[in-house]
Scaffold this motif. Structure first.
Motif, PDB file in Angstrom:
ATOM      1  N   PRO A   1       2.554  22.572 -60.029  1.00 48.20           N
ATOM      2  CA  PRO A   1       2.501  23.927 -60.581  1.00 48.20           C
ATOM      3  C   PRO A   1       1.926  24.942 -59.585  1.00 48.20           C
ATOM      4  CG  PRO A   1       0.895  22.482 -61.669  1.00 48.20           C
ATOM      5  CD  PRO A   1       1.606  21.647 -60.655  1.00 48.20           C
ATOM      6  N   ALA A   2       2.363  26.173 -59.721  1.00 47.63           N
ATOM      7  CA  ALA A   2       1.779  27.279 -58.952  1.00 47.63           C
ATOM      8  C   ALA A   2       1.232  28.274 -59.964  1.00 47.63           C
ATOM      9  CB  ALA A   2       2.834  27.942 -58.073  1.00 47.63           C
ATOM     10  N   TRP A   3       0.049  28.770 -59.709  1.00 43.36           N
ATOM     11  CA  TRP A   3      -0.567  29.698 -60.658  1.00 43.36           C
ATOM     12  C   TRP A   3      -1.297  30.784 -59.911  1.00 43.36           C
ATOM     13  CZ3 TRP A   3      -4.774  32.250 -62.486  1.00 43.36           C
ATOM     14  CH2 TRP A   3      -4.712  32.731 -63.812  1.00 43.36           C
TER      15      TRP A   3
ATOM     16  N   THR B   1       7.827  30.718 -58.699  1.00 46.87           N
ATOM     17  CA  THR B   1       7.292  32.065 -58.459  1.00 46.87           C
ATOM     18  C   THR B   1       5.768  32.014 -58.400  1.00 46.87           C
ATOM     19  OG1 THR B   1       7.133  32.619 -60.820  1.00 46.87           O
ATOM     20  CG2 THR B   1       9.184  33.216 -59.682  1.00 46.87           C
ATOM     21  N   MET B   2       5.231  33.026 -57.782  1.00 41.52           N
ATOM     22  CA  MET B   2       3.778  33.141 -57.686  1.00 41.52           C
ATOM     23  C   MET B   2       3.446  34.619 -57.506  1.00 41.52           C
ATOM     24  SD  MET B   2       1.404  30.633 -55.509  1.00 41.52           S
ATOM     25  CE  MET B   2      -0.363  30.566 -55.797  1.00 41.52           C
TER      26      MET B   2
ATOM     27  N   PHE C   1       2.061  27.572 -53.099  1.00 39.58           N
ATOM     28  CA  PHE C   1       3.448  28.014 -53.306  1.00 39.58           C
ATOM     29  C   PHE C   1       4.427  27.020 -52.666  1.00 39.58           C
ATOM     30  CE2 PHE C   1       6.868  31.070 -51.741  1.00 39.58           C
ATOM     31  CZ  PHE C   1       7.501  31.215 -52.971  1.00 39.58           C
ATOM     32  N   ILE C   2       4.100  26.620 -51.438  1.00 37.79           N
ATOM     33  CA  ILE C   2       4.993  25.688 -50.736  1.00 37.79           C
ATOM     34  C   ILE C   2       5.005  24.326 -51.415  1.00 37.79           C
ATOM     35  CG2 ILE C   2       5.323  24.412 -48.568  1.00 37.79           C
ATOM     36  CD1 ILE C   2       4.265  26.946 -47.109  1.00 37.79           C
TER      37      ILE C   2
ATOM     38  N   GLY D   1      18.762  32.676 -55.515  1.00 35.69           N
ATOM     39  CA  GLY D   1      18.321  31.285 -55.426  1.00 35.69           C
ATOM     40  C   GLY D   1      17.071  31.071 -54.597  1.00 35.69           C
ATOM     41  N   LYS D   2      16.358  32.153 -54.286  1.00 32.91           N
ATOM     42  CA  LYS D   2      15.152  32.013 -53.488  1.00 32.91           C
ATOM     43  C   LYS D   2      13.920  31.786 -54.389  1.00 32.91           C
ATOM     44  CE  LYS D   2      17.768  33.529 -50.086  1.00 32.91           C
ATOM     45  NZ  LYS D   2      18.586  32.553 -49.326  1.00 32.91           N
ATOM     46  N   HIS D   3      12.958  31.080 -53.859  1.00 36.86           N
ATOM     47  CA  HIS D   3      11.626  31.031 -54.453  1.00 36.86           C
ATOM     48  C   HIS D   3      10.902  32.317 -54.049  1.00 36.86           C
ATOM     49  CE1 HIS D   3      12.453  26.831 -55.268  1.00 36.86           C
ATOM     50  NE2 HIS D   3      12.831  26.699 -54.001  1.00 36.86           N
ATOM     51  N   VAL D   4      10.057  32.845 -54.926  1.00 37.71           N
ATOM     52  CA  VAL D   4       9.484  34.171 -54.662  1.00 37.71           C
ATOM     53  C   VAL D   4       7.964  34.212 -54.882  1.00 37.71           C
ATOM     54  CG1 VAL D   4       9.545  36.624 -55.235  1.00 37.71           C
ATOM     55  CG2 VAL D   4      11.644  35.268 -55.387  1.00 37.71           C
TER      56      VAL D   4
END
Lengths: 380, 380, 380, 380
Positions: free
Chosen positions: C341-343, C126-127, C332-333, C96-99
């Protein structure tokens, strides 16, 4: 149009440069008349004949007065040591020749003014060999400044720094003897280029304060050492007649710089800057560029900038040292054949010499010196 | 080792920069103690609490004297307008705090000296925020010069030119008021960086001659215009105590230059030159390089140059503005925890202020001014 | 908003970079929540505790699975060798973590796709650590291109060349072992940055043809030599899906280049070019500039270009390597806290990996290779 | 030594360049014989007479066969459109003239080989106008590489990109017609310079894979549009016969580049790189430099680098486009008068043409193409 016969006095660095320029100028400019290399004069007759062969002159002479006496010579280029300039140029003018003379024109403003007065009396065309002013990049700088593209000029700075004498083991030579070149060393020999550019780009100089140093006070001469009689480096602040502030630094011992003739002219709406080591580029900042997209742009010399297009129609294809001499020579020839102006003539060079003399006075006396007074006195 | 509690006074440009530096310095340097952001002080309490949240301080206060009274604060960073520096710094030192203060230290050399005297009396660590001196490229320059790699220094020149006030429509602000920042404008605000670098790289300055200009004499204020009370640009020549000649030019209206802090130091065997707009590079000419292969080389900042390796182990990977503040803060903290020297401390900053005052005197009086006399008087 | 607890796996080069970024990101961005450095994991417990102290984490662990089990950790940064990425990232997502994971994402496109599929299944952010894309100069390039300021794109070229392995005496290490990092050496490690930039600036790549070389086939290992199992340098041509042609060259043995990530994007009305060694500059040529005044302009990074203004409000004051990581971490944060969005996320990184795999196939087979087929197969 | 009479065919861009070079070459090189401008041929007699006057030839002719028949012409320079080269050169050789011909030599490798065979049969001196190879900076690069100063060569890359056709409104001309210049556009016209430099610096090319694009497929012609029959830009990878990898990109629509002939040669111990827009500089990285002081150094062209010293004895004083043609012409003349080698002669130019043909074949067929086979076939 008849051909223009040339005599060149001196066959060293600049003598050869003039010979190269004369060889090609008519072709580059597609002139209706041709410059013809008639006579080259050096200090001995046999040597002169050899240089005539090397450089493609019709004949050589060991006596520059012979050259001045020649009927097929209409124009003379003087590329001898400084202390000979005045005698040769005055004699040439009196003989009815047009004269282009190497810089610095004389050892002092007074000597330069004597030459300028002889020029005025003769009605002949004169030009002083401040060739860097003919660079297309600098012609573009002038156009940008004069056209108001950087707004009102608020600051000027320049250097002319090289390192050709940085090695203290280099032998003493005539360039370090005051009687031959004057009391100004780097100040006279190369700062004069920067002063002339200041004059060209911003206008005449009103006052200066400066200092200078002879870092290597003696140099090898024969078995011993001889005193260096002028400065290795010099620096000064100045105020132009327009009130604009500026500064110039010159050196012949500046490690790493081979042709460090640089300038930056700041205006209220933009800036131009230049470095002769990248002689075919001008840096230009235009504050009118769109916000977020502003930056100094590197403009490569191209047709439309000065006389670049005479040499090559490809933008950014390159422009070289000798090309500047060709431009200079073309301007000199056109002044003869078409009575267009040539700049800097001998009169203009007096101003440069007066600035040099003013800096010398400041170094002697320690404060700000008025250039106008020195210049007036020189002409008196 | 215990943590070091910090208080920061001011939450503008430099206040935030200090907060960013304090956030990371202990991690970058892998310090056994941690810098802790305790208190931030601004002029109103609610705003201060907001900035404390924004910047991650434990608390905010509307009264900087509260900050000085806090037991959990051992070190104070002052990032307020110049005219407040002296009161705050002296009070902080008297409260037993170590102090890092933004430049210029005071409005005059005398004010700076008062702060330096308070520092000496307190026995606390002080530092002045001339952060550019901490750049790895400049640390490398210092190493090259001090190590004799360019031989004996024979010339120094520097500029600090920016264009943040080039637009005459920009409103009048406190930086143009003599009572707030002193009579020196660009001369005090940014030439001071160049003077401090001259001091760092070559040594103390003995005498100066200069000039300065206020190009935009008035600026919009409310419905009307207000007078600009200090210079937009200034230029001066100088002689170091060692006899080396030099020059500095400063401007806040130099079109196109955003961070034009540049210097060139010429020696008898080489040259270094630098431009802060390419802050992670140093140009180095070594006359000992093989003939025909000589040239200025671009050395990219890398581990081994100053503290670069603390930030990144990849050579040439980049170094930024805030990183310099981190280096500065690390030096300040080490000076507190390990009693190593911090430079420039308040005493060193008095010299910079004395040079500024000497240039002002030269502009007033028109000739060369002795810096030592002004500096002695400031301390008296 | 609650704080975000971070765990970092790995304490080498990038592990420290993440720690530095996490230290300051909330202050730089003035975030309502704070990133908190909870746990750092390395391969042994004692070492991990030391690194926790060095970098300011609350605790260290010798077992990365402990880190994933921690309730106070919401986000994980993976900075371990490539062959560990997939296991760690999939486990973290399942926990369940963001990575955020270092590049290259996996050893093959297939491995990267497995990670991307786990990301999709988890619904977490994710990133991939292609940090150079976050440079303000490159963000400006993107804005110029996307805004049509250079017209229609007609050519792309890029390099990522460094010299960190140019010395053949450097010992063999895990980066030269196919089982650890894949068959692609410079191609996988650093060309991947250039490919990701191509993707960002111009779009996805459709086909490639390439070659690669292992110049130093063996390197010292213990008393003997060990085989280098992947390329020291690689070059390829490509066609984007849009039809635009391009090329990329990569090397880890390119003498003199320390961070030679460069690109040039040519359009029908202008060009942008960039060199990461001068990371705070973008070169821009605008054909709409007035004739005779055209040239590449050097735009210094400034507020308004990407997130530069978060770090410093002074234009051209400098931007550094770690600052890019801060931008990346902020994105990311924000993606976690604001669902922006993260890219490049893991899915985007599959494309980069597919291009690498296609170049490998081209080197094996000798001709043009379709990227789409490889990418589809990876996802299958 | 007798003078050398020259005939020049063509009076456009390169015709004038040859005229300028012939004017000065004997002076620059201080040759015992003089190059004499005898005849210039253009397509009409009156025009030719005008150009003869403009450029200083003794006479003009509207028929190039007249020029070949002249007894006082020993050497011919061909500066006509490509499709005329073969007829003119073969006829000139058969008439016993020495021939220098503009690049590209022929429209195909086969046509070039026909010319080379005629040259061999004649025993006369030939030279192909790849003038950039004569630049002192490039001569220095060759010396550094050949002398082993960068170790073993491991990578080559080059571009020749300009923007002279970037404007789609420029009218259709003969350079876009396959029958006139061949199927290769930018590939034939300017990539050929880069290929010749690759040949000069690294050696012959063994295989290539490439692509090319005609971005502006039609251009204005009279009232309508005409098809552009060759490429605006092209890119290819290559392997030299030595196994070294490389790449070349060429364009005539590359916004902002005016003379973007660049190359970089990487070796195991150093790197050289060059950009013709800064034609008097070479960048050199020497890995043997002291650690912490390494960096690319900018070597300014100076006496000792190629033939620079013939033009000017001042280092870094500048070298221009036409100066390269002078060097080329001097080499051609020396080959005639002293039987020294001239390079690239017609035979060498066949290799360049074969590389171009191989790239065309690769674009047609889609994969790697063997250059040797094409070159052998051309000679067959």
């Amino acid at each position: 149009m008849a051909d223009i016969g040339f005599g060149v006095i001196g066959a060293g660095y600049m003598g050869k440069a003039y010979a190269i320029a004369l060889s090609q100028v008519s072709t580059v400019y597609e002139m209706p008349h041709r410059a013809v290399k008639r006579v080259i004069a050096t200090s001995d007759a046999a040597g002169a004949r050899g240089r005539a062969r090397d450089f493609g002159f019709e004949r050589g002479t060991g006596d520059w007065r012979d050259l001045l006496a020649a009927d097929d010579v209409q124009a003379v280029a003087i590329a001898s040591p400084t202390f000979l300039h005045a005698d040769m140029a005055v004699a040439a003018l009196q003989a009815g020749k047009h004269v282009i003379c190497e810089k610095p024109l004389g050892r002092t403003a007074r000597e330069a003014a004597q030459m300028a007065k002889a020029a005025q009396a003769s009605g002949r065309v004169t030009m002083t060999g401040f060739n860097y002013v003919k660079n297309p990049a600098t012609q573009l700088a002038h156009q940008i400044i004069a056209g108001g593209d950087i707004g009102e000029v608020i600051h000027f700075s320049a250097t002319h720094v090289e390192d050709y004498l940085m090695d203290p083991a280099l032998p003493h030579d005539w360039r370090q003897v005051a009687a031959h070149v004057g009391r100004a060393g780097a100040l006279g020999d190369i700062a004069s280029h920067a002063i002339n550019l200041a004059h060209f780009l911003v206008g005449p100089v009103a006052e200066v304060v400066g200092m200078r140093q002879t870092v290597h006070a003696q140099r090898p001469a024969g078995d011993g050492m001889a005193a260096v009689e002028n400065d290795d480096q010099a620096q000064f602040l100045m105020r132009f007649a327009s009130g604009v502030p500026g500064s110039i630094a010159a050196s012949r011992i500046h490690a790493g710089r081979k042709m460090g003739l640089t300038y930056e002219v700041v205006g209220t709406r933009g800036t131009v800057r230049f470095d002769q080591e990248r002689m075919a580029e001008l840096q230009f900042y235009d504050a009118a560029d769109r916000k977020g997209r502003q930056g100094f742009r590197t403009i490569l010399a191209a047709p439309g900038h000065g006389d670049y297009g005479r040499f090559c129609i490809g933008a950014g294809h390159g422009f070289g040292y000798n090309d500047m001499i060709v431009v200079e020579m073309a301007e000199f020839i056109r002044a003869i054949t078409e009575e267009t102006p040539a700049w800097p003539d001998f009169a203009a060079a007096v101003h440069t010499a007066a600035v040099v003399d003013a800096v010398l006075a400041s170094c002697d006396q320690g404060g700000w010196i008025d250039v106008k007074a020195i210049e007036s006195e020189a002409w008196a």
